[in-house]
Write a protein that holds these residues in place. Structure first.
Motif, PDB file in Angstrom:
ATOM      1  N   UNK A 147       4.386 -23.301   5.231  1.00 24.57           N
ATOM      2  CA  UNK A 147       3.566 -23.083   4.158  1.00 24.57           C
ATOM      3  C   UNK A 147       2.529 -22.661   3.165  1.00 24.57           C
ATOM      4  N   UNK A 148       2.506 -21.828   2.371  1.00 27.82           N
ATOM      5  CA  UNK A 148       1.555 -21.104   2.018  1.00 27.82           C
ATOM      6  C   UNK A 148       1.514 -22.022   0.952  1.00 27.82           C
ATOM      7  N   UNK A 149       0.497 -22.503  -0.085  1.00 27.81           N
ATOM      8  CA  UNK A 149       0.046 -23.260  -1.363  1.00 27.81           C
ATOM      9  C   UNK A 149      -0.498 -22.825  -2.007  1.00 27.81           C
ATOM     10  N   UNK A 150      -1.055 -21.179  -1.778  1.00 25.38           N
ATOM     11  CA  UNK A 150      -2.263 -20.936  -2.274  1.00 25.38           C
ATOM     12  C   UNK A 150      -3.636 -21.866  -2.742  1.00 25.38           C
ATOM     13  N   UNK A 151      -4.384 -21.349  -3.394  1.00 26.05           N
ATOM     14  CA  UNK A 151      -5.403 -22.867  -3.651  1.00 26.05           C
ATOM     15  C   UNK A 151      -5.182 -23.046  -4.397  1.00 26.05           C
ATOM     16  N   UNK A 152      -5.705 -24.566  -3.879  1.00 31.35           N
ATOM     17  CA  UNK A 152      -5.785 -25.933  -4.420  1.00 31.35           C
ATOM     18  C   UNK A 152      -6.867 -25.852  -4.686  1.00 31.35           C
ATOM     19  N   UNK A 153      -7.430 -26.771  -6.242  1.00 31.31           N
ATOM     20  CA  UNK A 153      -8.641 -27.741  -6.641  1.00 31.31           C
ATOM     21  C   UNK A 153      -8.355 -29.058  -6.596  1.00 31.31           C
ATOM     22  N   UNK A 154      -9.913 -29.920  -6.680  1.00 31.42           N
ATOM     23  CA  UNK A 154      -9.624 -31.336  -7.603  1.00 31.42           C
ATOM     24  C   UNK A 154      -9.037 -32.255  -6.325  1.00 31.42           C
ATOM     25  N   UNK A 155      -8.591 -33.521  -7.226  1.00 32.87           N
ATOM     26  CA  UNK A 155      -7.788 -33.779  -6.113  1.00 32.87           C
ATOM     27  C   UNK A 155      -6.437 -33.681  -5.826  1.00 32.87           C
ATOM     28  N   UNK A 156      -5.875 -32.175  -6.268  1.00 34.87           N
ATOM     29  CA  UNK A 156      -4.671 -32.080  -5.604  1.00 34.87           C
ATOM     30  C   UNK A 156      -5.514 -31.302  -3.483  1.00 34.87           C
ATOM     31  N   UNK A 157      -6.336 -31.075  -4.114  1.00 31.71           N
ATOM     32  CA  UNK A 157      -7.716 -30.443  -2.465  1.00 31.71           C
ATOM     33  C   UNK A 157      -7.645 -31.737  -1.376  1.00 31.71           C
ATOM     34  N   UNK A 158      -8.207 -32.390  -2.416  1.00 34.34           N
ATOM     35  CA  UNK A 158      -8.452 -33.683  -1.825  1.00 34.34           C
ATOM     36  C   UNK A 158      -6.852 -34.388  -0.673  1.00 34.34           C
ATOM     37  N   UNK A 159      -6.088 -34.485  -1.774  1.00 35.29           N
ATOM     38  CA  UNK A 159      -4.386 -35.022  -0.971  1.00 35.29           C
ATOM     39  C   UNK A 159      -4.481 -34.212   0.082  1.00 35.29           C
ATOM     40  N   UNK A 160      -4.716 -33.091  -0.125  1.00 33.11           N
ATOM     41  CA  UNK A 160      -3.636 -31.672   1.558  1.00 33.11           C
ATOM     42  C   UNK A 160      -4.663 -32.064   2.151  1.00 33.11           C
ATOM     43  N   UNK A 161      -6.438 -32.284   2.454  1.00 36.33           N
ATOM     44  CA  UNK A 161      -6.474 -32.722   3.628  1.00 36.33           C
ATOM     45  C   UNK A 161      -6.714 -33.860   3.977  1.00 36.33           C
ATOM     46  N   UNK A 162      -5.873 -35.000   3.421  1.00 39.56           N
ATOM     47  CA  UNK A 162      -6.150 -36.226   3.429  1.00 39.56           C
ATOM     48  C   UNK A 162      -4.581 -36.389   4.331  1.00 39.56           C
ATOM     49  N   UNK A 163      -3.781 -35.341   4.283  1.00 39.23           N
ATOM     50  CA  UNK A 163      -2.436 -35.642   3.993  1.00 39.23           C
ATOM     51  C   UNK A 163      -2.044 -35.072   5.355  1.00 39.23           C
ATOM     52  N   UNK A 164      -2.702 -34.239   5.787  1.00 33.57           N
ATOM     53  CA  UNK A 164      -2.409 -33.861   7.748  1.00 33.57           C
ATOM     54  C   UNK A 164      -2.446 -34.190   8.740  1.00 33.57           C
ATOM     55  N   UNK A 165      -2.358 -34.338   9.532  1.00 36.40           N
ATOM     56  CA  UNK A 165      -2.279 -34.928  10.922  1.00 36.40           C
ATOM     57  C   UNK A 165      -3.231 -34.073  11.911  1.00 36.40           C
ATOM     58  N   UNK A 166      -3.424 -33.262  11.960  1.00 34.47           N
ATOM     59  CA  UNK A 166      -4.987 -32.138  12.301  1.00 34.47           C
ATOM     60  C   UNK A 166      -5.156 -30.844  11.605  1.00 34.47           C
ATOM     61  N   UNK A 167      -6.733 -31.095  11.534  1.00 36.41           N
ATOM     62  CA  UNK A 167      -7.049 -29.693  11.142  1.00 36.41           C
ATOM     63  C   UNK A 167      -6.691 -28.754  12.399  1.00 36.41           C
ATOM     64  N   UNK A 168      -6.931 -27.308  12.388  1.00 38.19           N
ATOM     65  CA  UNK A 168      -6.832 -26.241  13.317  1.00 38.19           C
ATOM     66  C   UNK A 168      -7.895 -25.039  12.536  1.00 38.19           C
ATOM     67  N   UNK A 169      -8.823 -24.876  13.514  1.00 38.69           N
ATOM     68  CA  UNK A 169      -9.675 -23.805  12.707  1.00 38.69           C
ATOM     69  C   UNK A 169     -10.251 -22.770  14.152  1.00 38.69           C
ATOM     70  N   UNK A 170      -9.564 -22.104  14.123  1.00 43.43           N
ATOM     71  CA  UNK A 170      -9.777 -20.496  14.932  1.00 43.43           C
ATOM     72  C   UNK A 170     -10.453 -19.838  14.671  1.00 43.43           C
ATOM     73  N   UNK A 171     -11.223 -19.452  13.328  1.00 44.75           N
ATOM     74  CA  UNK A 171     -12.093 -18.720  13.284  1.00 44.75           C
ATOM     75  C   UNK A 171     -13.633 -18.321  14.346  1.00 44.75           C
ATOM     76  N   UNK A 172     -14.140 -17.308  14.297  1.00 39.50           N
ATOM     77  CA  UNK A 172     -14.905 -17.545  14.723  1.00 39.50           C
ATOM     78  C   UNK A 172     -16.282 -16.672  14.063  1.00 39.50           C
ATOM     79  N   UNK A 173     -15.870 -16.911  12.321  1.00 39.71           N
ATOM     80  CA  UNK A 173     -16.712 -16.387  12.150  1.00 39.71           C
ATOM     81  C   UNK A 173     -17.359 -16.932  11.141  1.00 39.71           C
ATOM     82  N   UNK A 174     -17.437 -18.773  11.409  1.00 41.86           N
ATOM     83  CA  UNK A 174     -18.309 -20.471  10.349  1.00 41.86           C
ATOM     84  C   UNK A 174     -19.535 -20.045  10.739  1.00 41.86           C
TER      85      UNK A 174
END
Length: 275
Positions: free
Chosen positions: A124-151
């Motif tokens: 699923x591609x949601x596009x940009x989320x902000x505010x409470x929607x973004x907070x809900x998106x983070x908290x509603x997942x099971x695992x956050x995966x970050x593959x970037x090597x440039x952070x």
């Protein structure tokens, strides 16, 4: 974008103290010799621990992110959708997880190509989320995966951990500063960049074991309370500012030393006879 070294040298040498968001950037500055190593200090920026909180977990948002299958394991990624983020790596991960779902929260120039790459997959591609929607998106997942090597800092990693979900991130850039070696397996997991097998070894147990997810997520949340803006500002005020003042005074004394010496010889103080 790389700043020309001559300008970088001028800015850092004029400063009394240089604050960097990660040890990786500190090493880059030391290798470039733009300023002395003892004038470089690590300052991890803060995270809004109230806006990014486990209480924002939402069944409705999970329905949206999982495309109507909230009972399936749900991987999330939040951030700019750019080719430099190594998001195509997640295709090889999802190829091995037929039961999992993945949600990309964010937008960017690589989105159209990434959508084509994941066509026919449970993504699923949601596009940009902000505010409470973004907070809900983070908290509603099971695992956050970050593959970037440039952070350089990995603010989204801080936000995910603050939201109480486990992070599996590439051992690169500023991410190891957030999940240091002594915290691996306690507040999150790191994998060798580009190594699918290593990533799977860290990711699969989290997806399969709810108790492990909750334990790591709770520990991550507790750790992030040390990264909130109040703590970050206190570090600046009580530690970094004092260090900057010390270096300023030292530089001032060194600059005025020769002038003071010359003044004392040109205008010697008259001898005072106390008798």
């Amino acid at each position: 974008m790389r700043v020309p070294l001559s300008l970088s040298e001028f800015l850092h040498r004029a400063a009394d103290l240089t604050l960097v968001p990660s040890a990786a950037i500190a090493r880059d500055l030391q290798e470039a010799k733009v300023t002395s190593a003892n004038k470089i200090r690590l300052w991890n920026k803060g995270v809004d621990s109230e806006s990014f909180h486990p209480r924002y977990r939402s069944h409705e948002m999970r329905l949206r992110l999982s495309n109507g299958e909230p009972e399936k394991p749900l991987i999330i990624h939040v951030g700019r959708v750019g080719v430099e983020k190594s998001l195509d790596f997640l295709k090889s991960v999802m190829d091995r997880l037929p039961e999992a779902r993945i949600a990309f929260i964010g937008d960017g120039p690589y989105r159209e190509e990434l959508e084509k790459l994941f066509r026919g997959m449970p993504a699923v591609f949601t596009g940009m989320l902000q505010g409470e929607e973004l907070s809900e998106a983070y908290a509603s997942g099971d695992v956050f995966v970050m593959p970037s090597e440039s952070e350089t800092l990995g603010l989204v990693v801080l936000e995910a951990m603050s939201s109480g979900i486990p992070v599996v991130g590439a051992r690169a850039g500023g991410i190891p500063d957030i999940i240091p070696a002594e915290q691996e397996g306690k507040t999150g997991f790191l994998f060798t960049p580009g190594d699918t097998e290593d990533c799977m070894r860290k990711l699969v147990p989290l997806l399969e074991n709810k108790e492990l997810r909750e334990t790591i997520g709770k520990a991550a949340r507790e750790e992030m309370e040390n990264y909130d803006w109040k703590a970050a500002t206190k570090t600046i005020r009580n530690e970094q500012y004092e260090a900057a003042i010390w270096f300023w005074r030292k530089k001032r004394a060194e600059a005025l030393g020769p002038l003071q010496w010359l003044t004392e010889r040109l205008f010697p103080s008259p001898a005072i006879n106390f008798r």
